[in-house]
Design a protein around this motif. Structure first.
Motif, PDB file in Angstrom:
ATOM      1  N   ASN A 161       7.528  43.657 -41.338  1.00 43.70           N
ATOM      2  CA  ASN A 161       6.971  43.404 -40.002  1.00 43.70           C
ATOM      3  C   ASN A 161       8.053  42.897 -39.057  1.00 43.70           C
ATOM      4  O   ASN A 161       8.113  43.296 -37.884  1.00 43.70           O
ATOM      5  CB  ASN A 161       5.821  42.403 -40.067  1.00 43.70           C
ATOM      6  CG  ASN A 161       4.518  43.044 -40.479  1.00 43.70           C
ATOM      7  OD1 ASN A 161       4.381  44.268 -40.427  1.00 43.70           O
ATOM      8  ND2 ASN A 161       3.570  42.220 -40.897  1.00 43.70           N
ATOM      9  N   LEU A 164      10.170  45.771 -38.137  1.00 43.03           N
ATOM     10  CA  LEU A 164       9.458  46.617 -37.181  1.00 43.03           C
ATOM     11  C   LEU A 164       9.440  45.975 -35.787  1.00 43.03           C
ATOM     12  O   LEU A 164       9.599  46.658 -34.772  1.00 43.03           O
ATOM     13  CB  LEU A 164       8.028  46.885 -37.652  1.00 43.03           C
ATOM     14  CG  LEU A 164       7.867  47.890 -38.781  1.00 43.03           C
ATOM     15  CD1 LEU A 164       6.411  47.944 -39.236  1.00 43.03           C
ATOM     16  CD2 LEU A 164       8.322  49.267 -38.342  1.00 43.03           C
ATOM     17  N   LYS A 165       9.267  44.659 -35.710  1.00 46.10           N
ATOM     18  CA  LYS A 165       9.296  43.966 -34.416  1.00 46.10           C
ATOM     19  C   LYS A 165      10.661  44.113 -33.768  1.00 46.10           C
ATOM     20  O   LYS A 165      10.759  44.383 -32.559  1.00 46.10           O
ATOM     21  CB  LYS A 165       8.990  42.476 -34.613  1.00 46.10           C
ATOM     22  CG  LYS A 165       7.547  42.137 -34.627  1.00 46.10           C
ATOM     23  CD  LYS A 165       7.383  40.620 -34.667  1.00 46.10           C
ATOM     24  CE  LYS A 165       5.933  40.266 -34.842  1.00 46.10           C
ATOM     25  NZ  LYS A 165       5.742  38.820 -34.928  1.00 46.10           N
ATOM     26  N   GLU A 166      11.693  43.913 -34.596  1.00 46.00           N
ATOM     27  CA  GLU A 166      13.044  44.054 -34.053  1.00 46.00           C
ATOM     28  C   GLU A 166      13.293  45.482 -33.568  1.00 46.00           C
ATOM     29  O   GLU A 166      13.866  45.688 -32.498  1.00 46.00           O
ATOM     30  CB  GLU A 166      14.091  43.670 -35.113  1.00 46.00           C
ATOM     31  CG  GLU A 166      14.176  42.195 -35.382  1.00 46.00           C
ATOM     32  CD  GLU A 166      15.135  41.866 -36.520  1.00 46.00           C
ATOM     33  OE1 GLU A 166      15.941  42.735 -36.924  1.00 46.00           O
ATOM     34  OE2 GLU A 166      15.067  40.732 -37.013  1.00 46.00           O
ATOM     35  N   GLN A 167      12.875  46.448 -34.362  1.00 48.13           N
ATOM     36  CA  GLN A 167      13.049  47.841 -33.965  1.00 48.13           C
ATOM     37  C   GLN A 167      12.227  48.139 -32.712  1.00 48.13           C
ATOM     38  O   GLN A 167      12.679  48.853 -31.809  1.00 48.13           O
ATOM     39  CB  GLN A 167      12.631  48.788 -35.103  1.00 48.13           C
ATOM     40  CG  GLN A 167      13.596  48.812 -36.256  1.00 48.13           C
ATOM     41  CD  GLN A 167      13.092  49.673 -37.410  1.00 48.13           C
ATOM     42  OE1 GLN A 167      11.987  50.199 -37.359  1.00 48.13           O
ATOM     43  NE2 GLN A 167      13.931  49.803 -38.432  1.00 48.13           N
ATOM     44  N   ASN A 168      11.030  47.577 -32.660  1.00 48.78           N
ATOM     45  CA  ASN A 168      10.168  47.778 -31.501  1.00 48.78           C
ATOM     46  C   ASN A 168      10.819  47.167 -30.250  1.00 48.78           C
ATOM     47  O   ASN A 168      10.805  47.774 -29.172  1.00 48.78           O
ATOM     48  CB  ASN A 168       8.802  47.159 -31.782  1.00 48.78           C
ATOM     49  CG  ASN A 168       7.707  47.767 -30.957  1.00 48.78           C
ATOM     50  OD1 ASN A 168       7.924  48.788 -30.307  1.00 48.78           O
ATOM     51  ND2 ASN A 168       6.547  47.156 -30.986  1.00 48.78           N
ATOM     52  N   GLU A 169      11.375  45.974 -30.398  1.00 46.35           N
ATOM     53  CA  GLU A 169      12.058  45.322 -29.272  1.00 46.35           C
ATOM     54  C   GLU A 169      13.289  46.121 -28.854  1.00 46.35           C
ATOM     55  O   GLU A 169      13.575  46.264 -27.658  1.00 46.35           O
ATOM     56  CB  GLU A 169      12.461  43.885 -29.641  1.00 46.35           C
ATOM     57  CG  GLU A 169      11.294  42.940 -29.652  1.00 46.35           C
ATOM     58  CD  GLU A 169      11.692  41.528 -30.084  1.00 46.35           C
ATOM     59  OE1 GLU A 169      12.896  41.227 -30.170  1.00 46.35           O
ATOM     60  OE2 GLU A 169      10.773  40.762 -30.359  1.00 46.35           O
ATOM     61  N   GLN A 170      14.029  46.653 -29.809  1.00 44.41           N
ATOM     62  CA  GLN A 170      15.199  47.472 -29.491  1.00 44.41           C
ATOM     63  C   GLN A 170      14.779  48.704 -28.743  1.00 44.41           C
ATOM     64  O   GLN A 170      15.441  49.119 -27.767  1.00 44.41           O
ATOM     65  CB  GLN A 170      15.956  47.850 -30.774  1.00 44.41           C
ATOM     66  CG  GLN A 170      16.742  46.742 -31.387  1.00 44.41           C
ATOM     67  CD  GLN A 170      17.399  47.156 -32.687  1.00 44.41           C
ATOM     68  OE1 GLN A 170      17.230  48.298 -33.138  1.00 44.41           O
ATOM     69  NE2 GLN A 170      18.132  46.228 -33.280  1.00 44.41           N
ATOM     70  N   ILE A 171      13.707  49.311 -29.167  1.00 51.26           N
ATOM     71  CA  ILE A 171      13.229  50.530 -28.484  1.00 51.26           C
ATOM     72  C   ILE A 171      12.776  50.156 -27.075  1.00 51.26           C
ATOM     73  O   ILE A 171      13.081  50.896 -26.117  1.00 51.26           O
ATOM     74  CB  ILE A 171      12.057  51.189 -29.284  1.00 51.26           C
ATOM     75  CG1 ILE A 171      12.581  51.740 -30.595  1.00 51.26           C
ATOM     76  CG2 ILE A 171      11.373  52.272 -28.480  1.00 51.26           C
ATOM     77  CD1 ILE A 171      11.537  52.259 -31.531  1.00 51.26           C
ATOM     78  N   LEU A 172      12.121  49.072 -26.895  1.00 53.17           N
ATOM     79  CA  LEU A 172      11.683  48.631 -25.571  1.00 53.17           C
ATOM     80  C   LEU A 172      12.884  48.316 -24.681  1.00 53.17           C
ATOM     81  O   LEU A 172      12.891  48.620 -23.506  1.00 53.17           O
ATOM     82  CB  LEU A 172      10.760  47.426 -25.671  1.00 53.17           C
ATOM     83  CG  LEU A 172       9.335  47.700 -26.146  1.00 53.17           C
ATOM     84  CD1 LEU A 172       8.563  46.396 -26.305  1.00 53.17           C
ATOM     85  CD2 LEU A 172       8.589  48.601 -25.180  1.00 53.17           C
TER      86      LEU A 172
END
Length: 176
Positions: A161, A164-172
């Protein structure tokens, strides 16, 4: 009638002599003495070879044996319990003697005594007790293992998780 001899299968002599009237063998016999041979004779001395005998073992037989000239009776594999041997004699003039009564008791083998049954119950209880303890111990160990597995998997999921949060933040951040 006279008892001449009482012996057991192991050639142990319980009585050797002559006894008239009611006769008592040692009151209690071990189960290993459950085969008895009783020899008797009559006090009719005229035409002794024509004297007839019959017997009944109360506790094992329901009726008297047939009249016979044999002066010996053997009982094999008597179960534990109280017995009364009744012997009758009849001389050549058809005069019947007074009954000879021999009373004895065969004790149960050690494995059928009250003490043995108590030990069986205690032993069975201990087996059940330890079986439950072992099963309970195994269940606790299995629960500990499962708890550790759940904690490990939970940490793995939390780690995923976080990734995934880090990847989600990077994508954002990349979209901005």
């Amino acid at each position: 009638i006279l008892v001449r001899k009482i012996s057991t299968k192991k050639d142990s002599v319980l009585f050797d002599g002559a006894m008239m009237d009611d006769f008592v063998v040692p009151s209690e016999l071990k189960y290993s003495y459950n085969e008895l041979t009783v020899e008797f004779t009559s006090n009719y001395f005229n035409q002794e070879d024509k004297t007839l005998y019959r017997y009944k073992l109360e506790g094992a037989d329901t009726s008297f044996s047939a009249w016979q000239t044999d002066r010996k009776v053997k009982f094999n594999n008597l179960h534990e319990g109280s017995y009364k041997l009744i012997v009758q004699a009849k001389n050549s003039y058809q005069q019947q003697s007074k009954d000879l009564i021999v009373e004895f008791k065969i004790l149960p083998p050690w494995y059928r005594t009250l003490a043995a049954y108590i030990l069986y119950v205690i032993g069975f209880g201990l087996i059940v007790f330890f079986a439950i303890r072992i099963a309970s111990y195994r269940l606790k160990q299995q629960n500990k293992h499962l708890d550790a597995l759940v904690k490990q998997r939970t940490k793995e999921i939390e780690h995923k998780n976080e990734e995934l949060k880090e990847q989600n933040e990077q994508i954002l951040h990349q979209k901005q």
